[in-house]
Design a protein around this motif. Structure first.
Motif, mmCIF file in Angstrom:
data_model
loop_
_atom_site.group_PDB
_atom_site.id
_atom_site.type_symbol
_atom_site.label_atom_id
_atom_site.label_comp_id
_atom_site.label_asym_id
_atom_site.label_seq_id
_atom_site.Cartn_x
_atom_site.Cartn_y
_atom_site.Cartn_z
ATOM 1 N N ALA A 60 -17.463 8.911 -53.808
ATOM 2 C CA ALA A 60 -17.366 8.717 -52.185
ATOM 3 C C ALA A 60 -16.248 9.463 -51.494
ATOM 4 O O ALA A 60 -15.249 9.685 -52.242
ATOM 5 C CB ALA A 60 -17.347 7.256 -51.850
ATOM 6 N N LEU A 62 -14.675 10.926 -47.293
ATOM 7 C CA LEU A 62 -14.735 11.266 -46.250
ATOM 8 C C LEU A 62 -13.556 12.351 -45.398
ATOM 9 O O LEU A 62 -12.649 12.146 -46.080
ATOM 10 C CB LEU A 62 -14.694 10.028 -45.204
ATOM 11 C CG LEU A 62 -13.648 8.839 -45.231
ATOM 12 C CD1 LEU A 62 -12.538 9.291 -44.533
ATOM 13 C CD2 LEU A 62 -14.415 7.647 -44.986
ATOM 14 N N ASP A 63 -13.864 12.878 -44.468
ATOM 15 C CA ASP A 63 -12.848 13.815 -44.019
ATOM 16 C C ASP A 63 -11.907 12.997 -42.995
ATOM 17 O O ASP A 63 -10.619 13.371 -43.295
ATOM 18 C CB ASP A 63 -13.411 14.961 -43.174
ATOM 19 C CG ASP A 63 -14.120 16.002 -43.789
ATOM 20 O OD1 ASP A 63 -14.048 16.011 -45.369
ATOM 21 O OD2 ASP A 63 -14.703 16.902 -43.370
ATOM 22 N N LEU A 65 -11.087 8.877 -40.944
ATOM 23 C CA LEU A 65 -11.480 7.607 -40.227
ATOM 24 C C LEU A 65 -10.291 7.100 -39.367
ATOM 25 O O LEU A 65 -9.273 7.115 -39.663
ATOM 26 C CB LEU A 65 -11.504 6.550 -41.654
ATOM 27 C CG LEU A 65 -11.706 5.157 -41.130
ATOM 28 C CD1 LEU A 65 -12.923 4.822 -40.612
ATOM 29 C CD2 LEU A 65 -11.504 4.226 -42.362
ATOM 30 N N ILE A 86 -15.891 7.927 -37.786
ATOM 31 C CA ILE A 86 -16.026 8.413 -39.315
ATOM 32 C C ILE A 86 -16.803 9.705 -39.419
ATOM 33 O O ILE A 86 -17.790 9.854 -38.905
ATOM 34 C CB ILE A 86 -16.786 7.461 -40.298
ATOM 35 C CG1 ILE A 86 -16.444 5.835 -40.189
ATOM 36 C CG2 ILE A 86 -16.687 7.999 -41.635
ATOM 37 C CD1 ILE A 86 -17.277 5.007 -40.561
ATOM 38 N N ASP A 87 -15.901 10.735 -39.989
ATOM 39 C CA ASP A 87 -16.438 12.159 -39.950
ATOM 40 C C ASP A 87 -16.592 12.566 -41.503
ATOM 41 O O ASP A 87 -15.778 12.291 -42.280
ATOM 42 C CB ASP A 87 -15.098 13.061 -39.450
ATOM 43 C CG ASP A 87 -15.017 12.935 -37.819
ATOM 44 O OD1 ASP A 87 -16.081 12.583 -37.075
ATOM 45 O OD2 ASP A 87 -14.081 13.141 -37.272
ATOM 46 N N PRO A 89 -18.697 11.597 -43.950
ATOM 47 C CA PRO A 89 -18.644 10.709 -45.221
ATOM 48 C C PRO A 89 -19.638 11.022 -46.016
ATOM 49 O O PRO A 89 -20.799 11.597 -45.807
ATOM 50 C CB PRO A 89 -19.033 9.299 -44.569
ATOM 51 C CG PRO A 89 -20.008 9.569 -43.258
ATOM 52 C CD PRO A 89 -19.357 10.839 -42.790
ATOM 53 N N ARG A 90 -19.480 11.090 -47.481
ATOM 54 C CA ARG A 90 -20.407 11.682 -48.459
ATOM 55 C C ARG A 90 -20.306 10.484 -49.776
ATOM 56 O O ARG A 90 -19.207 9.898 -50.064
ATOM 57 C CB ARG A 90 -19.982 12.780 -49.050
ATOM 58 C CG ARG A 90 -19.737 13.945 -47.916
ATOM 59 C CD ARG A 90 -19.113 15.177 -48.317
ATOM 60 N NE ARG A 90 -17.818 15.341 -48.788
ATOM 61 C CZ ARG A 90 -16.458 14.983 -47.934
ATOM 62 N NH1 ARG A 90 -16.457 14.836 -46.734
ATOM 63 N NH2 ARG A 90 -15.530 14.959 -48.544
ATOM 64 N N ALA A 91 -21.632 10.334 -50.120
ATOM 65 C CA ALA A 91 -21.671 9.469 -51.201
ATOM 66 C C ALA A 91 -22.515 9.907 -52.491
ATOM 67 O O ALA A 91 -23.445 10.475 -51.804
ATOM 68 C CB ALA A 91 -22.093 8.051 -50.837
ATOM 69 N N LEU A 137 -20.532 7.797 -36.303
ATOM 70 C CA LEU A 137 -20.412 8.478 -37.639
ATOM 71 C C LEU A 137 -21.199 9.789 -37.420
ATOM 72 O O LEU A 137 -22.289 9.856 -37.115
ATOM 73 C CB LEU A 137 -21.384 7.619 -38.549
ATOM 74 C CG LEU A 137 -21.478 7.906 -40.326
ATOM 75 C CD1 LEU A 137 -21.373 6.792 -40.974
ATOM 76 C CD2 LEU A 137 -22.393 8.892 -40.488
ATOM 77 N N GLY A 140 -22.872 12.896 -42.108
ATOM 78 C CA GLY A 140 -22.868 12.004 -43.206
ATOM 79 C C GLY A 140 -23.781 12.566 -44.185
ATOM 80 O O GLY A 140 -24.729 13.288 -43.745
#
Length: 290
Positions: A60, A62-63, A65, A86-87, A89-91, A137, A140
């Protein structure tokens, strides 16, 4: 001393110390490139935060928060968060052959359940009210693999806007997806776009709109309705409409001559959640049904 502690919170030394303490408790590793903490200014910003597995796999990230809040409502029992952003975000989630989610391997397991809190608020009573004035968000992405069923799901360009007043039971959620890819041994499809607009008003959840289109824009799903008494005795009042061009299903449903024509199906669902009444109606625009 308090001013010194707050000032030190933004130093590289404090960041390295905090990450070291956190990583000592994990089976994986958390990294953070930069941060800006202003407790008196009611602001926290984290940049380029990532969580990796023990073998270095990115789980996970994110760029950016950003959280802004205000202190003045807290003595009255309200935590007021004015902004959460939130810019990117990756999972990357994987359920292995044993049915275990890879993300869980990072966190240590506890052998004992925590003791019950005797001072916990009674059921239905909130210890503090939560107000989120602006949640955003952007960009994502979620990549999900379920190895037991050989399912691969990819969500691209996920975006959301929301606000919430927990005590007043009021809020709204707007959710959008620019692309969804679903791949299984039986089917491979792509959803070009999805938009969801829903609102919470007291004991009712309103589904204002739900629209979904495939990549060829030959199939569209839309829905409207509401759920009342959602926290006690949920009742549904929903209508779903599916519009599809049958020609695109010829690979899944072989026929001679191939299927063609426009099909519209309306499904209405009403009544208690555990035993609703459903009614299905269909209309066909002409073509070949085999």
């Amino acid at each position: 001393l308090t001013l010194v502690a707050v000032g030190l919170a933004n130093t590289d030394m404090a960041r390295r110390l905090l990450l070291s303490r956190l990583n000592d408790t994990l089976n994986g590793q958390i990294s953070l490139e930069d941060h800006d903490i202003a407790l008196f200014g009611s602001r926290i910003e984290l940049r380029h935060l990532a969580l990796r597995s023990p073998d270095g796999e990115l789980l996970a990230a994110l760029d950016r928060l950003l959280i802004n809040w205000r202190w003045r409502d807290l003595p009255g029992g309200t935590l007021h968060i004015s902004e959460i952003a939130i810019d990117a975000p990756r999972a990357n989630l994987v359920v292995n052959r044993d049915g275990r989610l890879n993300l869980l391997d990072v966190f240590p397991t506890s052998a004992e359940d925590p003791p019950a809190d005797s001072d916990a608020p009674a059921e239905g009573q909130l210890p503090i009210n939560l107000v989120v004035a602006d949640f955003r968000l952007n960009r994502g992405q979620v990549d999900f693999r379920h190895l037991p069923s050989d399912l691969h799901l990819h969500l691209a360009d996920l975006g959301a806007e929301s606000d919430l007043d927990l005590k007043a039971r009021k809020g709204q959620l707007n959710l959008r997806l620019a692309g969804v890819e679903i791949d299984t041994p039986q089917i491979e499809t792509r959803i070009a776009a999805m938009d969801l607009h829903t609102a919470l008003e007291g004991d009712a959840i309103h589904l204002a709109t739900l629209s979904l289109a495939t990549d060829q824009e030959q199939t569209r799903l839309s829905a409207q309705g509401r759920m009342v008494d959602w926290n006690q005795d949920p009742h549904l009042d929903l209508k779903l409409t599916l519009e599809s061009e049958l020609a695109q299903w010829s690979a899944l449903v072989p026929a001679d001559p191939p299927l063609s024509g426009a099909l519209t199906m309306d499904l209405t669902v009403a009544g208690p959640l555990g035993d609703p009444t459903a009614r299905l109606a269909a209309s066909y625009g002409g073509g070949h049904l085999g």
